[in-house]
Each structure stands twice: as C-alpha cells, then as structure tokens.
Design an enzyme around this catalytic site. Structure first.
Site, mmCIF file in Angstrom:
data_model
loop_
_atom_site.group_PDB
_atom_site.id
_atom_site.type_symbol
_atom_site.label_atom_id
_atom_site.label_comp_id
_atom_site.label_asym_id
_atom_site.label_seq_id
_atom_site.Cartn_x
_atom_site.Cartn_y
_atom_site.Cartn_z
ATOM 1 N N ASP A 52 0.829 -1.198 0.000
ATOM 2 C CA ASP A 52 0.000 0.000 0.000
ATOM 3 C C ASP A 52 0.869 1.256 0.000
ATOM 4 O OD1 ASP A 52 -1.912 1.914 0.301
ATOM 5 O OD2 ASP A 52 -2.722 1.168 2.185
ATOM 6 N N ASP A 232 0.285 5.936 -7.398
ATOM 7 C CA ASP A 232 0.056 4.778 -6.528
ATOM 8 C C ASP A 232 -0.052 3.497 -7.348
ATOM 9 O OD1 ASP A 232 -0.741 2.846 -4.777
ATOM 10 O OD2 ASP A 232 -2.435 3.954 -3.927
#
Ligand SMILES: *[C@@H]1O[C@H](CO)[C@@H](O)[C@H](O)[C@H]1NC(C)=O
Ligand SMILES: *[C@@H]1O[C@H](CO)[C@@H](O)[C@H](O)[C@H]1NC(C)=O
Ligand SMILES: *[C@@H]1O[C@H](CO)[C@@H](O)[C@H](O)[C@H]1NC(C)=O
Ligand SMILES: *[C@@H]1O[C@H](CO)[C@@H](O)[C@H](O)[C@H]1NC(C)=O
Ligand SMILES: *[C@@H]1O[C@H](CO)[C@@H](O)[C@H](O)[C@H]1NC(C)=O
Length: 346
Positions: A52, A232
């Site tokens: 993450d 991301d």
C-alpha cells in the site's frame, strides 16, 4: 593487537559498497489486492501482506486475534528472541500493540533484513485475505494507528546502512501470469525489468507521493488544466475529477455501471478499441496504453470494467493500474521525487 587488526580488516571488507538491492515477486489476492512476502523476528515468522502506497508502516495480525476475520498466520511475539515491546493501546475499539523487531522484506535468498523496525500488531483489524499491510508511503500520512508518523521502512533501512538508497521500484506486468503481477525492487531502481529513467518529478507536497501534471488528452477530448495526482502503483485504476472522467467516458463509449456493489463506475465492451490517454509531467509526454484501460469482466457478459473512476470530490487524481502497467514507478523518498521508466522491451 592481532585481534584488533582482524576487526579493522573485517570492518573495511564489510564497508565495501555492495549493499543490497532485493527483488521480489508481487502477487495478488482474489480481491485484487497486491501482496508480498515478509518475515518478522528470530526465528523468522512468515506473512503475506498487502502492499500500500497510501499508508506508512507495517501492520500485522497479532496472535491475540480471535474471530472469523483473523488471518491464517498471526505474529507471536513470545516466539521471537529479538522482539521488543514498545507500547500497547488497550482501548476496546482499537486494541493494538506496537513492537520492534527485525523485519525482512522478501524471503531467503532474496531478503532484505531491516533491524529495529517498529510495527503494529493488530488484534481487531481485518486485512482481507492477507496477514497484514506493508505501507510504503510517506511519514506524515498519519497511517493507521500510531506508526504512520514513524520513518518509512526503507528510510529506516537506509539510516542503518542496509541499503544505499531508500528507493523502491514497482514494475507491473501488462498481463498477469499465474498470479504473478510484477516485481518490487527494494533499495534501488529496477534495471532488470525497467529501461532508463525518463525523468524524476519532484513531489508537490510531502504528505504522499503527489506530483503535478498537466495537459491531458483522450481521443478528441483535451483539457489543459494543471492537476495534482497521487502516484500509486498499488491502486487498481485511474481516478479523476467527475467532470473530466464523464467527458472521457463519452469518448470511450463507456456506460455507467448498473449493478450495485460491482467494481468500477463504468463498464465497456471487453474488446473495445480505445484511444490512448496522454498527459504531460514536467514537460514530458506519457501515454497510457489503451489495452491497459480495460479491466476484469463484469457480471454482465461481454462487458468489462473501464479502469477510470470518478473522484468523490474534485480533488486529487490517482494514477494507478493502467498507468503503473505502462510505466515503472520509482519511489525516492530521500530526494522527495518519483521517477518513471518504460518497462524493458518497449
Ligand atoms: C510467498 O512465499 C511462498 C512460499 O512460502 C510462495 O509460494 C509465494 O509464491 C510467495 N508469494 C509471493 C507474492 O512472492
Ligand atoms: C486461510 O486459509 C484457508 C485455506 O487455505 C483459505 O481458504 C482462507 O481464505 C484463508 N483465510 C485468510 C483470512 O487468509
Ligand atoms: C488508543 O486508541 C484510541 C482509539 O483509536 C484513541 O482514541 C486513544 O487516544 C489511544 N490511546 C493512546 C494512549 O494512544
Ligand atoms: C486487548 O488485547 C489483549 C491481548 O493482546 C487482551 O489481553 C485484552 O483483553 C484486550 N483488551 C480489550 C479491552 O479488548
Ligand atoms: C478541465 O478540467 C477542469 C478541472 O477539473 C474542469 O473544471 C473543466 O470543466 C475541464 N474542462 C473540460 C472542457 O472538460
């Protein structure tokens, strides 16, 4: 005297600039979350954790977890000789312990041992089909619980001389093979799977991997606004302002998703030919491959998820999925920048 010389020589030998760059496979769960292997403690206890970028710190399911949601592997601090207790919050809603131990990213022989790593042991948190979460985001994200304010794990590794650079690179394959999604490189640029770095872009702020970009185009749609985006690689799609995504959906011929709870805002014919999505970062043009814009099949036959999602508010973009499969992302927290490279063979 002889002993002293031996020690000095050993010291010199180990100071040779051969610090480790470690590469590991990135896997995926049934829910589509990216996972990597880590181990904690002495002897090593093995876990697979969700990767993450928008969190900071290592979170692991603790042995004290009881309930249907607990993962199959939990951390037992009493079985690690190198474990050190740091703190416990015993509030009923958020019962967790902060501990410190040797954390190894990866598995032997591709293993990066990082001593003195602070992590959170959770009894009450649900991690989907994984044993925990490895947040590779930046320090002042807050994160879950307490540890978001700690040094990012690779910066901690760098400060202890474990890696030459606190950098990590994420390379994602265009086609997933047997659950093998891509490769994460800890401690440097991935020169195995990625070509030379096209450019680095400075972070627009240091709360996250957020950069500025401008001038998007998608077929006949163009917008010359300047935007900010989170880079991301661990996020599944590209998220943008509703007005822009709606205009792009018209160009693509994507239609709103009809089914509640189904992933994605839009669906599209699985074999649809789409324009490439082009934008400018720091004066350089980047193009998201049209094949990467179409996701998994929806419950409606012949339809697939269109991997552009609407932001709830007109805020940040998120460049994940299709972008991360088109370019290697190089995260460089020390120099407050993120870099891009084409995968090799392109
Ligand atoms: C994690 O390690 C296990 C072996 O213990 C291996 O089967 C699995 O493929 C690894 N997962 C990833 C994502 O590397
Ligand atoms: C635990 O293992 C079982 C059997 O391998 C698997 O079906 C289940 O999804 C796992 N649960 C979690 C939370 O990892
Ligand atoms: C413990 O967790 C609760 C709930 O998140 C929080 O309100 C409280 O401030 C925490 N206590 C300490 C001492 O950190
Ligand atoms: C918090 O977890 C510990 C085990 O780690 C347990 O002994 C304790 O009873 C828990 N406290 C609450 C309020 O649930
Ligand atoms: C361009 O983007 C801005 C910012 O998101 C938006 O307000 C504007 O409506 C867009 N213009 C067009 C033509 O879509």
């Amino acid at each position: 005297m002889k002993l002293l010389w031996t020690l000095i020589l050993l010291g010199l030998t180990s100071a040779a600039p051969t610090k480790q760059i470690i590469q590991n496979t990135i896997g995926v769960t049934e829910y589509g979350d990216y996972i990597v292997n880590v181990t904690i403690g002495t002897p090593k206890q093995q876990f697979f954790v969700q990767l993450d970028i928008q969190n900071n710190g290592l979170f692991i399911q603790d042995k004290s977890c009881s309930g249907y949601f607990c993962s199959n592997h939990t951390f037992d601090s009493s079985k690690s000789s190198t474990y050190r207790f740091v703190f416990q919050n015993t509030s009923r809603s958020n019962n967790y312990t902060i501990g410190q131990d040797i954390v190894n990213l990866g598995l032997s022989p591709n293993l990066l041992p990082i001593p003195n790593t602070i992590f959170e042991q959770d009894a009450t948190f649900y991690y989907g089909l994984t044993d925990g979460l490895l947040g590779l985001g930046l320090q002042n994200l807050g994160g879950l619980g307490l540890i978001g304010n700690n040094l990012p794990i690779l910066v901690n590794a760098y400060n202890q001389g474990v890696v030459d650079q606190p950098i990590f690179t994420i390379y994602l394959r265009k086609n997933i093979q047997n659950g093998d999604v891509g490769v994460i490189t800890y401690g440097g640029v991935d020169s195995t799977n990625c070509g030379s770095v096209i450019a680095y872009q400075p972070l627009a702020n240091y709360e996250n991997y957020i950069i500025e970009f401008s001038g998007i185009s998608y077929g006949s749609y163009a917008n010359s606004s300047t935007y900010t985006t989170i880079v991301d690689s661990t996020y599944d799609g590209i998220v943008g302002p509703p007005s822009v995504i709606e205009s792009m959906a018209k160009i693509a011929g994507a239609t709103p998703n009809q089914i509640q709870g189904q992933k994605g805002d839009y669906q599209i014919e699985c074999d649809k030919k789409l324009p490439s999505f082009t934008f400018t970062i720091g004066g350089k043009q980047y193009t998201v491959d049209s094949n990467q814009q179409i996701g998994a099949k929806t419950v409606i036959r012949y339809m697939c998820v269109w991997r552009f999602y609407k932001n709830v508010e007109d805020g940040f973009w998120i460049f994940g999925g299709p972008f991360a499969q088109s370019y290697c992302n190089i995260y460089d927290p020390g120099n407050k920048r993120v870099g891009f490279a084409l995968p090799k063979g392109q």
